[in-house]
Scaffold this motif. Structure first.
Motif, mmCIF file in Angstrom:
data_model
loop_
_atom_site.group_PDB
_atom_site.id
_atom_site.type_symbol
_atom_site.label_atom_id
_atom_site.label_comp_id
_atom_site.label_asym_id
_atom_site.label_seq_id
_atom_site.Cartn_x
_atom_site.Cartn_y
_atom_site.Cartn_z
ATOM 1 N N LEU A 12 -103.052 20.895 27.360
ATOM 2 C CA LEU A 12 -104.317 21.549 27.662
ATOM 3 C C LEU A 12 -104.874 22.328 26.473
ATOM 4 O O LEU A 12 -104.125 22.912 25.686
ATOM 5 N N LEU A 13 -106.204 22.340 26.406
ATOM 6 C CA LEU A 13 -106.943 23.187 25.473
ATOM 7 C C LEU A 13 -107.772 24.149 26.315
ATOM 8 O O LEU A 13 -108.508 23.719 27.217
ATOM 9 N N ILE A 14 -107.659 25.451 26.062
ATOM 10 C CA ILE A 14 -108.357 26.476 26.838
ATOM 11 C C ILE A 14 -109.494 27.052 25.996
ATOM 12 O O ILE A 14 -109.248 27.598 24.917
ATOM 13 N N ALA A 15 -110.734 26.938 26.482
ATOM 14 C CA ALA A 15 -111.903 27.428 25.749
ATOM 15 C C ALA A 15 -112.616 28.501 26.561
ATOM 16 O O ALA A 15 -113.232 28.204 27.594
ATOM 17 N N ASP A 16 -112.530 29.740 26.103
ATOM 18 C CA ASP A 16 -113.194 30.866 26.762
ATOM 19 C C ASP A 16 -113.348 31.963 25.716
ATOM 20 O O ASP A 16 -112.427 32.215 24.943
ATOM 21 N N ASP A 17 -114.511 32.618 25.689
ATOM 22 C CA ASP A 17 -114.753 33.609 24.647
ATOM 23 C C ASP A 17 -114.151 34.973 24.957
ATOM 24 O O ASP A 17 -114.132 35.848 24.084
ATOM 25 N N HIS A 18 -113.673 35.179 26.178
ATOM 26 C CA HIS A 18 -113.043 36.448 26.534
ATOM 27 C C HIS A 18 -111.530 36.344 26.290
ATOM 28 O O HIS A 18 -110.815 35.648 27.018
ATOM 29 N N THR A 19 -111.065 37.050 25.278
ATOM 30 C CA THR A 19 -109.676 36.922 24.843
ATOM 31 C C THR A 19 -108.689 37.254 25.957
ATOM 32 O O THR A 19 -107.710 36.523 26.172
ATOM 33 N N LEU A 20 -108.925 38.340 26.679
ATOM 34 C CA LEU A 20 -107.992 38.762 27.719
ATOM 35 C C LEU A 20 -107.901 37.709 28.821
ATOM 36 O O LEU A 20 -106.796 37.377 29.287
ATOM 37 N N PHE A 21 -109.050 37.164 29.244
ATOM 38 C CA PHE A 21 -109.038 36.136 30.282
ATOM 39 C C PHE A 21 -108.349 34.878 29.767
ATOM 40 O O PHE A 21 -107.546 34.264 30.475
ATOM 41 N N ARG A 22 -108.654 34.500 28.523
ATOM 42 C CA ARG A 22 -108.049 33.302 27.940
ATOM 43 C C ARG A 22 -106.534 33.435 27.880
ATOM 44 O O ARG A 22 -105.801 32.499 28.231
ATOM 45 N N GLU A 23 -106.059 34.592 27.455
ATOM 46 C CA GLU A 23 -104.615 34.806 27.378
ATOM 47 C C GLU A 23 -103.982 34.797 28.763
ATOM 48 O O GLU A 23 -102.855 34.313 28.946
ATOM 49 N N GLY A 24 -104.707 35.331 29.757
ATOM 50 C CA GLY A 24 -104.180 35.322 31.119
ATOM 51 C C GLY A 24 -104.032 33.908 31.662
ATOM 52 O O GLY A 24 -103.020 33.588 32.314
ATOM 53 N N ILE A 25 -105.018 33.053 31.389
ATOM 54 C CA ILE A 25 -104.936 31.661 31.829
ATOM 55 C C ILE A 25 -103.769 30.959 31.143
ATOM 56 O O ILE A 25 -103.029 30.187 31.772
ATOM 57 N N GLY A 44 -117.931 26.836 21.908
ATOM 58 C CA GLY A 44 -118.047 25.398 22.134
ATOM 59 C C GLY A 44 -117.752 24.559 20.910
ATOM 60 O O GLY A 44 -117.103 23.508 21.009
ATOM 61 N N GLU A 45 -118.219 25.007 19.743
ATOM 62 C CA GLU A 45 -117.978 24.238 18.523
ATOM 63 C C GLU A 45 -116.488 24.160 18.205
ATOM 64 O O GLU A 45 -115.973 23.098 17.825
ATOM 65 N N GLU A 46 -115.804 25.290 18.354
ATOM 66 C CA GLU A 46 -114.360 25.296 18.102
ATOM 67 C C GLU A 46 -113.639 24.429 19.122
ATOM 68 O O GLU A 46 -112.672 23.726 18.782
ATOM 69 N N ALA A 47 -114.115 24.426 20.366
ATOM 70 C CA ALA A 47 -113.505 23.590 21.397
ATOM 71 C C ALA A 47 -113.620 22.115 21.033
ATOM 72 O O ALA A 47 -112.650 21.353 21.161
ATOM 73 N N CYS A 48 -114.791 21.705 20.561
ATOM 74 C CA CYS A 48 -114.985 20.303 20.178
ATOM 75 C C CYS A 48 -114.117 19.927 18.982
ATOM 76 O O CYS A 48 -113.523 18.847 18.944
ATOM 77 N N ILE A 58 -106.533 17.669 29.068
ATOM 78 C CA ILE A 58 -107.552 18.434 29.781
ATOM 79 C C ILE A 58 -108.090 19.545 28.889
ATOM 80 O O ILE A 58 -107.326 20.215 28.196
ATOM 81 N N VAL A 59 -109.411 19.721 28.933
ATOM 82 C CA VAL A 59 -110.048 20.886 28.313
ATOM 83 C C VAL A 59 -110.537 21.788 29.441
ATOM 84 O O VAL A 59 -111.322 21.358 30.284
ATOM 85 N N VAL A 60 -110.043 23.017 29.482
ATOM 86 C CA VAL A 60 -110.534 24.008 30.445
ATOM 87 C C VAL A 60 -111.645 24.775 29.744
ATOM 88 O O VAL A 60 -111.399 25.466 28.750
ATOM 89 N N LEU A 61 -112.877 24.639 30.238
ATOM 90 C CA LEU A 61 -114.061 25.069 29.494
ATOM 91 C C LEU A 61 -114.873 26.107 30.252
ATOM 92 O O LEU A 61 -115.282 25.874 31.396
ATOM 93 N N ASP A 62 -115.141 27.238 29.600
ATOM 94 C CA ASP A 62 -116.054 28.233 30.160
ATOM 95 C C ASP A 62 -117.484 27.768 29.916
ATOM 96 O O ASP A 62 -117.775 27.102 28.917
ATOM 97 N N VAL A 63 -118.407 28.128 30.824
ATOM 98 C CA VAL A 63 -119.791 27.666 30.720
ATOM 99 C C VAL A 63 -120.570 28.442 29.669
ATOM 100 O O VAL A 63 -121.311 27.862 28.879
ATOM 101 N N GLU A 64 -120.437 29.767 29.665
ATOM 102 C CA GLU A 64 -121.234 30.588 28.758
ATOM 103 C C GLU A 64 -120.366 31.187 27.668
ATOM 104 O O GLU A 64 -119.612 32.125 27.895
ATOM 105 N N ARG A 76 -120.436 16.285 23.470
ATOM 106 C CA ARG A 76 -119.653 16.243 22.235
ATOM 107 C C ARG A 76 -118.165 16.116 22.517
ATOM 108 O O ARG A 76 -117.441 15.414 21.792
ATOM 109 N N LEU A 77 -117.695 16.759 23.564
ATOM 110 C CA LEU A 77 -116.294 16.606 23.951
ATOM 111 C C LEU A 77 -116.001 15.173 24.370
ATOM 112 O O LEU A 77 -114.957 14.609 24.027
ATOM 113 N N ALA A 78 -116.925 14.583 25.121
ATOM 114 C CA ALA A 78 -116.741 13.200 25.570
ATOM 115 C C ALA A 78 -116.670 12.247 24.388
ATOM 116 O O ALA A 78 -115.920 11.259 24.412
#
Length: 224
Positions: A12-25, A44-48, A58-64, A76-78
Motif C-alpha cells: 500500500l501507498l498512503i497519500a494524505d497531507d495530515h501527518t498525524l492522520f497518515r501515521e495513524g493509518i 497528489g504529485e508525490e503520490a503519482c 492499493i493507493v489510499v488517497l485523500d481527496v483534498e 495520472r495514477l491510472a
C-alpha cells in the motif's frame, strides 16, 4: 488477514497531507497483518511519482491535498500504475463527490468516520473482487440528504459563472481576468456561494452545486 489472491501481503501507498492522520493509518494497517505500507505521500504529485516507482497494489488517497487537484491525480495514477487500485478515504460525506471519484477510476470511497474493520474489508475487497465496475461506497444517509438541500437558496447568474470557472480549477485571479472583474469581487462571490450552499471549501461548493443541477459537472462541461 488481507492478502493478494497469490497469498503475498498487499502493498500500500498512503497519500494524505495530515501527518498525524497518515501515521495513524500506517499504524492501523501495519498492525492488521498481511499488509505492507511501502510508502507515504503528502500531496497528489508525490503520490503519482511514488506510485510509478513503487507499483503498490492499493493507493489510499485523500481527496483534498495541497497542489495537484484530485481530478488530475486519479487519471495520472491510472496511467502511472494501471494495476493499482485506488481507495479514496476522505472527510467529505458527499454522495455526488463519491460518484465522481468512482467514475474517475477509484475502486472505493470511504468517509474518514469509517471503522477499522470497514477500511480493512475495503482494502481486501478491491483486490480480491476484480470484476469491472466493482466498487465500494460508504456515504451516510445525511450525505445523500444534502443533495436535495443544496438547491434551497439558488445562485445568481454571476455566482454560477464564478462557480463554473472554479469547477475548472481556475484561481481567483484567473476567474477575475476571464470575467473582467476585480479579484476582490470574485472572493465576495465565493463567500456568498459558500453561505448559500452551506459549503466549507471550493470543492464542497462545486459538488453541492452540481448535485442541485445549478452548474454542470466538470466532465460534462469538458465534453461540450
Amino acid at each position: 488477514m488481507a492478502t493478494t489472491p497469490e497469498g503475498r501481503p498487499l502493498r500500500l501507498l498512503i497519500a494524505d497531507d495530515h501527518t498525524l492522520f497518515r501515521e495513524g493509518i500506517v499504524e492501523i494497517l501495519t498492525a492488521a497483518g498481511g499488509l505492507e505500507v511501502v510508502g507515504t505521500a503528502g500531496d497528489g504529485e508525490e503520490a503519482c511519482r511514488k506510485a510509478a516507482e513503487l507499483r503498490p497494489d492499493i493507493v489510499v488517497l485523500d481527496v483534498e491535498m495541497p497542489g495537484q487537484e484530485v481530478r488530475e491525480t486519479l487519471p495520472r495514477l491510472a496511467h502511472a500504475c494501471p494495476k493499482s487500485r485506488v481507495v479514496v478515504l476522505t472527510m467529505h460525506d458527499d454522495v455526488v463527490l463519491a460518484r465522481e471519484m468512482l467514475a474517475l477510476g477509484a475502486s472505493a470511497y470511504l468517509v474518514k468516520g469509517s471503522t477499522r474493520h470497514e477500511l480493512l474489508s475495503a482494502l481486501h475487497s478491491v483486490v480480491v473482487d476484480r470484476e469491472p465496475g466493482h466498487v465500494i461506497l460508504s456515504v451516510t444517509q445525511r450525505g445523500f440528504d444534502r443533495v436535495s438541500q443544496a438547491s434551497a437558496d439558488a445562485l445568481s447568474a454571476r455566482e454560477r459563472e464564478v462557480l463554473g470557472l472554479t469547477a475548472e480549477a481556475l484561481s481567483n485571479a484567473q476567474i477575475a481576468r476571464r470575467l473582467s472583474i476585480a479579484e476582490g469581487t470574485v472572493k465576495r462571490h465565493l463567500r456568498n456561494i459558500y453561505r448559500k450552499l452551506g459549503a466549507v471549501s471550493r470543492l464542497d461548493a462545486v459538488n453541492k452545486a452540481v448535485a442541485a443541477s445549478l452548474i454542470p459537472a466538470p466532465h460534462q462541461r469538458d465534453a461540450r
